[in-house]
Design an enzyme around this catalytic site. Structure first.
Site, PDB file in Angstrom:
ATOM      1  N   LYS A  59       4.306   2.935  -4.422  1.00 40.51           N
ATOM      2  CA  LYS A  59       2.943   2.772  -4.957  1.00 40.51           C
ATOM      3  C   LYS A  59       2.926   3.131  -6.449  1.00 40.51           C
ATOM      4  O   LYS A  59       2.240   2.472  -7.250  1.00 40.51           O
ATOM      5  CB  LYS A  59       1.951   3.651  -4.198  1.00 40.51           C
ATOM      6  CG  LYS A  59       1.685   3.228  -2.769  1.00 40.51           C
ATOM      7  CD  LYS A  59       1.018   1.861  -2.635  1.00 40.51           C
ATOM      8  CE  LYS A  59      -0.413   1.846  -3.079  1.00 40.51           C
ATOM      9  NZ  LYS A  59      -1.060   0.526  -2.811  1.00 40.51           N
ATOM     10  N   TYR A  63       7.203   5.819   0.209  1.00 39.72           N
ATOM     11  CA  TYR A  63       5.886   5.173   0.095  1.00 39.72           C
ATOM     12  C   TYR A  63       5.263   5.460  -1.275  1.00 39.72           C
ATOM     13  O   TYR A  63       4.856   4.535  -1.991  1.00 39.72           O
ATOM     14  CB  TYR A  63       4.951   5.670   1.209  1.00 39.72           C
ATOM     15  CG  TYR A  63       3.490   5.372   0.932  1.00 39.72           C
ATOM     16  CD1 TYR A  63       3.007   4.071   0.982  1.00 39.72           C
ATOM     17  CD2 TYR A  63       2.588   6.395   0.586  1.00 39.72           C
ATOM     18  CE1 TYR A  63       1.665   3.782   0.704  1.00 39.72           C
ATOM     19  CE2 TYR A  63       1.254   6.119   0.311  1.00 39.72           C
ATOM     20  CZ  TYR A  63       0.806   4.813   0.371  1.00 39.72           C
ATOM     21  OH  TYR A  63      -0.512   4.533   0.083  1.00 39.72           O
ATOM     22  N   THR A  96      -3.110   5.347  -4.579  1.00 34.14           N
ATOM     23  CA  THR A  96      -3.204   6.576  -3.787  1.00 34.14           C
ATOM     24  C   THR A  96      -3.020   7.820  -4.653  1.00 34.14           C
ATOM     25  O   THR A  96      -2.340   7.761  -5.692  1.00 34.14           O
ATOM     26  CB  THR A  96      -2.114   6.545  -2.691  1.00 34.14           C
ATOM     27  OG1 THR A  96      -2.041   7.826  -2.080  1.00 34.14           O
ATOM     28  CG2 THR A  96      -0.736   6.209  -3.252  1.00 34.14           C
ATOM     29  N   ASP A  97      -3.554   8.943  -4.177  1.00 29.80           N
ATOM     30  CA  ASP A  97      -3.315  10.215  -4.879  1.00 29.80           C
ATOM     31  C   ASP A  97      -1.867  10.685  -4.713  1.00 29.80           C
ATOM     32  O   ASP A  97      -1.415  11.568  -5.458  1.00 29.80           O
ATOM     33  CB  ASP A  97      -4.292  11.294  -4.397  1.00 29.80           C
ATOM     34  CG  ASP A  97      -4.219  11.595  -2.893  1.00 29.80           C
ATOM     35  OD1 ASP A  97      -3.414  10.952  -2.185  1.00 29.80           O
ATOM     36  OD2 ASP A  97      -4.976  12.475  -2.436  1.00 29.80           O
ATOM     37  N   GLU A  98      -1.137  10.097  -3.744  1.00 25.70           N
ATOM     38  CA  GLU A  98       0.234  10.573  -3.496  1.00 25.70           C
ATOM     39  C   GLU A  98       1.168  10.309  -4.671  1.00 25.70           C
ATOM     40  O   GLU A  98       2.236  10.903  -4.753  1.00 25.70           O
ATOM     41  CB  GLU A  98       0.806   9.932  -2.221  1.00 25.70           C
ATOM     42  CG  GLU A  98      -0.043  10.251  -1.011  1.00 25.70           C
ATOM     43  CD  GLU A  98       0.678  10.089   0.311  1.00 25.70           C
ATOM     44  OE1 GLU A  98       1.906   9.910   0.312  1.00 25.70           O
ATOM     45  OE2 GLU A  98      -0.008  10.156   1.340  1.00 25.70           O
TER      46      GLU A  98
HETATM   47  P1  NAD Z   1      -3.126  -0.785   6.297  1.00 26.44           P
HETATM   48  O1  NAD Z   1      -1.692  -0.508   6.562  1.00 26.44           O
HETATM   49  O2  NAD Z   1      -4.127  -0.467   7.354  1.00 26.44           O
HETATM   50  O3  NAD Z   1      -3.326  -2.340   5.929  1.00 26.44           O
HETATM   51  C1  NAD Z   1      -2.482  -3.015   5.053  1.00 26.44           C
HETATM   52  C2  NAD Z   1      -2.794  -4.502   5.185  1.00 26.44           C
HETATM   53  O4  NAD Z   1      -1.958  -5.207   4.238  1.00 26.44           O
HETATM   54  C3  NAD Z   1      -2.481  -5.080   6.570  1.00 26.44           C
HETATM   55  O5  NAD Z   1      -3.526  -5.923   6.989  1.00 26.44           O
HETATM   56  C4  NAD Z   1      -1.190  -5.865   6.355  1.00 26.44           C
HETATM   57  O6  NAD Z   1      -1.063  -6.950   7.245  1.00 26.44           O
HETATM   58  C5  NAD Z   1      -1.355  -6.317   4.902  1.00 26.44           C
HETATM   59  N1  NAD Z   1      -0.074  -6.585   4.245  1.00 26.44           N
HETATM   60  C6  NAD Z   1       1.037  -5.808   4.255  1.00 26.44           C
HETATM   61  N2  NAD Z   1       2.023  -6.405   3.563  1.00 26.44           N
HETATM   62  C7  NAD Z   1       1.515  -7.574   3.087  1.00 26.44           C
HETATM   63  C8  NAD Z   1       2.058  -8.625   2.312  1.00 26.44           C
HETATM   64  N3  NAD Z   1       3.320  -8.591   1.862  1.00 26.44           N
HETATM   65  N4  NAD Z   1       1.270  -9.688   2.019  1.00 26.44           N
HETATM   66  C9  NAD Z   1      -0.009  -9.737   2.486  1.00 26.44           C
HETATM   67  N5  NAD Z   1      -0.569  -8.765   3.230  1.00 26.44           N
HETATM   68  C10 NAD Z   1       0.186  -7.698   3.529  1.00 26.44           C
HETATM   69  O7  NAD Z   1      -3.469  -0.031   4.931  1.00 26.44           O
HETATM   70  P2  NAD Z   1      -4.808   0.715   4.476  1.00 26.44           P
HETATM   71  O8  NAD Z   1      -4.790   2.089   5.007  1.00 26.44           O
HETATM   72  O9  NAD Z   1      -5.947  -0.178   4.732  1.00 26.44           O
HETATM   73  O10 NAD Z   1      -4.525   0.812   2.908  1.00 26.44           O
HETATM   74  C11 NAD Z   1      -4.938  -0.232   2.020  1.00 26.44           C
HETATM   75  C12 NAD Z   1      -4.489   0.120   0.614  1.00 26.44           C
HETATM   76  O11 NAD Z   1      -5.052   1.369   0.224  1.00 26.44           O
HETATM   77  C13 NAD Z   1      -2.980   0.270   0.451  1.00 26.44           C
HETATM   78  O12 NAD Z   1      -2.618  -0.255  -0.792  1.00 26.44           O
HETATM   79  C14 NAD Z   1      -2.760   1.776   0.472  1.00 26.44           C
HETATM   80  O13 NAD Z   1      -1.611   2.129  -0.272  1.00 26.44           O
HETATM   81  C15 NAD Z   1      -4.025   2.262  -0.183  1.00 26.44           C
HETATM   82  N6  NAD Z   1      -4.450   3.605   0.195  1.00 26.44           N
HETATM   83  C16 NAD Z   1      -4.663   3.916   1.507  1.00 26.44           C
HETATM   84  C17 NAD Z   1      -5.139   5.182   1.847  1.00 26.44           C
HETATM   85  C18 NAD Z   1      -5.404   5.597   3.273  1.00 26.44           C
HETATM   86  O14 NAD Z   1      -5.698   6.765   3.521  1.00 26.44           O
HETATM   87  N7  NAD Z   1      -5.335   4.691   4.238  1.00 26.44           N
HETATM   88  C19 NAD Z   1      -5.375   6.133   0.839  1.00 26.44           C
HETATM   89  C20 NAD Z   1      -5.095   5.781  -0.488  1.00 26.44           C
HETATM   90  C21 NAD Z   1      -4.663   4.516  -0.795  1.00 26.44           C
HETATM   91  O1  DAU Z   2      -3.284  10.585   0.378  1.00 28.32           O
HETATM   92  C1  DAU Z   2      -3.463   9.211   0.558  1.00 28.32           C
HETATM   93  C2  DAU Z   2      -2.519   8.679   1.615  1.00 28.32           C
HETATM   94  O2  DAU Z   2      -3.015   9.142   2.865  1.00 28.32           O
HETATM   95  C3  DAU Z   2      -2.402   7.165   1.614  1.00 28.32           C
HETATM   96  O3  DAU Z   2      -1.868   6.738   0.391  1.00 28.32           O
HETATM   97  C4  DAU Z   2      -1.534   6.673   2.779  1.00 28.32           C
HETATM   98  O4  DAU Z   2      -1.537   5.259   2.834  1.00 28.32           O
HETATM   99  C5  DAU Z   2      -2.122   7.231   4.069  1.00 28.32           C
HETATM  100  O5  DAU Z   2      -1.293   6.874   5.155  1.00 28.32           O
HETATM  101  C6  DAU Z   2      -2.270   8.743   3.989  1.00 28.32           C
HETATM  102  O6  DAU Z   2      -0.968   9.361   3.945  1.00 28.32           O
HETATM  103  P1  DAU Z   2      -0.641  10.681   4.785  1.00 28.32           P
HETATM  104  O7  DAU Z   2       0.814  10.783   5.005  1.00 28.32           O
HETATM  105  O8  DAU Z   2      -1.326  11.858   4.183  1.00 28.32           O
HETATM  106  O9  DAU Z   2      -1.421  10.298   6.157  1.00 28.32           O
HETATM  107  P2  DAU Z   2      -1.083  10.609   7.686  1.00 28.32           P
HETATM  108  O10 DAU Z   2      -2.325  10.286   8.451  1.00 28.32           O
HETATM  109  O11 DAU Z   2       0.194   9.986   8.116  1.00 28.32           O
HETATM  110  O12 DAU Z   2      -0.892  12.170   7.690  1.00 28.32           O
HETATM  111  C7  DAU Z   2      -1.911  13.068   7.268  1.00 28.32           C
HETATM  112  C8  DAU Z   2      -1.348  14.468   7.328  1.00 28.32           C
HETATM  113  O13 DAU Z   2      -1.180  14.833   8.708  1.00 28.32           O
HETATM  114  C9  DAU Z   2       0.014  14.602   6.685  1.00 28.32           C
HETATM  115  O14 DAU Z   2       0.105  15.896   6.086  1.00 28.32           O
HETATM  116  C10 DAU Z   2       0.982  14.510   7.864  1.00 28.32           C
HETATM  117  C11 DAU Z   2       0.184  15.119   8.990  1.00 28.32           C
HETATM  118  N1  DAU Z   2       0.447  14.575  10.340  1.00 28.32           N
HETATM  119  C12 DAU Z   2       0.415  13.233  10.515  1.00 28.32           C
HETATM  120  C13 DAU Z   2       0.631  12.672  11.754  1.00 28.32           C
HETATM  121  C14 DAU Z   2       0.614  11.168  11.947  1.00 28.32           C
HETATM  122  C15 DAU Z   2       0.663  15.427  11.412  1.00 28.32           C
HETATM  123  O15 DAU Z   2       0.664  16.679  11.253  1.00 28.32           O
HETATM  124  N2  DAU Z   2       0.861  14.891  12.643  1.00 28.32           N
HETATM  125  C16 DAU Z   2       0.866  13.550  12.871  1.00 28.32           C
HETATM  126  O16 DAU Z   2       1.087  13.105  14.018  1.00 28.32           O
END
Ligand code: NAD
Ligand code: DAU
Length: 361
Positions: free
Chosen positions: A163, A159, A133-135
């Site tokens: 990561k 989180y 992630t960019d975080e």
């Molecule tokens: P998600 O939470 O939707 O899915 C995660 C999946 O991993 C689930 O199916 C869960 O059951 C499985 N999982 C969790 N713990 C596990 C374990 N110990 N063993 C096996 N499986 C396990 O997540 P996502 O949004 O699809 O993100 C996928 C990946 O991408 C993550 O590594 C996350 O950090 C990264 N990522 C997500 C975003 C985003 O915006 N969603 C952005 C940047 C990076």
């Molecule tokens: O930047 C990449 C990340 O993006 C991933 O690594 C994470 O897995 C993914 O969950 C996401 O993280 P964020 O915290 O940015 O996502 P979220 O959707 O929770 O929130 C997006 C932005 O919106 C953040 O600034 C918090 C804000 N927010 C979120 C929720 C759920 C609100 O203002 N209200 C809300 O109810």
């Protein structure tokens, strides 16, 4: 040949498997322990596909993972498995350390053992692709340039710290043991099949239900939005052409404030699903308490992947958001399943009973 995908029942992993089997047809083994975020209903369209195989286990389960590696002899592993929600990490960081740090460590060790049994091109062509992630780069000031692959790691939430730790382990397994790893760091994904704890699906579904649209703090925090289909294409490109040991930032080129995002959703819904009574969805916007330690701005510089691997996003935020909203409108069964937990019953029916942590949307 075969690839392994961990976390394939989650949001990005399920989109990746659907695209992968649709496009390349190369068999996939999906390894997922089905936490609250894992949803096999997202993959029901391929459950009988001959190239799809699901195994419910934890990435930290070394016996099972090692057996699967020997049995299927994958040419690559893409590690999506993680705890992914920042708010949950603030209220309960332990599972984030367990899966993201210790789980990745455990998986790397199994994969290293397996990789050491390979020889010749099987060994040199093997890839471990870690999705990050960019975080991990922390928060940017308004005047600062976007994150590049050489930006310092400054994670701020439990989180992002977990990561960052996993990224460091992956890097070390390359430099110390020679494991051919790749790491990608991307911005906020959005699109079909995202669990509605994340901003965009939460706002779409709350809007339709007539509920408040919660905006943390002043809503002027900035995220760099990436359509999930573009992300999946980028991952396939990195797997194919990336240089082992390198990292690649993946951006959608869409820096938006949270308030802009929520307003854009309201605008689309006002047009395609107007509220009964004629009032705008904007009236449901509600400013609420801020997230502790809330990062102010993320932005991705995607020059490296564009210039070196030739990948560019195809969706604009406008087209991606339209597709996303339409998907949630068209898939009320999936939404209801996630919201009332019935997908657990569906999984028990198809895959037998299993343990889960009881999380709910
Ligand atoms: P998600 O939470 O939707 O899915 C995660 C999946 O991993 C689930 O199916 C869960 O059951 C499985 N999982 C969790 N713990 C596990 C374990 N110990 N063993 C096996 N499986 C396990 O997540 P996502 O949004 O699809 O993100 C996928 C990946 O991408 C993550 O590594 C996350 O950090 C990264 N990522 C997500 C975003 C985003 O915006 N969603 C952005 C940047 C990076
Ligand atoms: O930047 C990449 C990340 O993006 C991933 O690594 C994470 O897995 C993914 O969950 C996401 O993280 P964020 O915290 O940015 O996502 P979220 O959707 O929770 O929130 C997006 C932005 O919106 C953040 O600034 C918090 C804000 N927010 C979120 C929720 C759920 C609100 O203002 N209200 C809300 O109810």
């Amino acid at each position: 040949m075969t690839i392994f995908v961990t976390g394939g029942a989650g949001f990005i992993g399920s989109n990746f498997i659907l695209d992968w089997l649709g496009q390349s047809g190369e068999p996939v083994v999906n390894i997922d322990n089905l936490t609250y975020a894992g949803n096999l209903q997202s993959l029901s369209s391929i459950e009988n596909h001959p190239g799809y195989h699901f195994v419910q286990t934890d990435i930290a389960n070394q016996n099972t993972i090692s057996q699967l590696l020997i049995q299927h002899r994958p040419r690559a592993i893409i590690n999506f498995a993680a705890e992914s929600h920042v708010d949950r990490s603030i209220h309960g960081p332990a599972s984030f350390i367990q899966t993201n740090v210790l789980g990745t460590f455990s998986l790397l060790e199994c994969v290293r053992d397996y990789w050491n049994t390979l020889a010749g091109t099987d060994k040199s062509n093997f890839r471990f692709l870690h999705i990050s992630t960019d975080e991990v780069y922390g928060s940017l000031l308004p005047e600062e340039p976007a994150f590049t692959e050489s930006s310092c790691y400054r994670p701020n939430s439990p989180y992002s710290a977990s990561k960052a730790a996993s990224d460091h382990l992956v890097r070390a397994w390359h430099h110390t043991y020679g494991l051919p790893v790749l790491t990608t760091n991307c911005g906020n994904n959005y699109g079909p099949r995202q669990f509605p704890e994340k901003l965009i699906p939460l706002v779409i579904l709350n809007a339709l239900a007539g509920m408040p649209l919660p905006i943390y703090g002043d809503g002027l925090q900035i995220r760099d939005w990436l359509y999930v289909g573009d992300h999946c294409a980028a991952i396939a490109t990195v797997l194919d052409k990336g240089i082992p040991g390198q990292t690649y930032n993946i951006g959608g080129g869409n820096e938006k404030t949270n308030l802009d995002v929520v307003q854009a959703i309201c605008d689309v819904l006002d047009e395609i699903r107007p509220r009964a009574g004629g009032q705008s969805y904007h009236r449901q916007i509600a400013f609420v308490a801020d997230r502790p330690g809330h990062d102010r701005r993320y932005a991705i510089n995607g020059t490296k992947i564009a210039q070196e691997l030739g990948w560019h996003p195809q969706e604009t935020f406008t087209t991606g958001l339209q597709k996303t909203i339409q998907w949630y409108l068209n898939n009320s069964d999936w939404v209801q399943g996630v919201q009332n937990g019935s997908y657990r019953d569906w999984m028990a029916l198809h895959y037998g009973h299993h343990k889960h942590n009881g999380g709910r949307a």
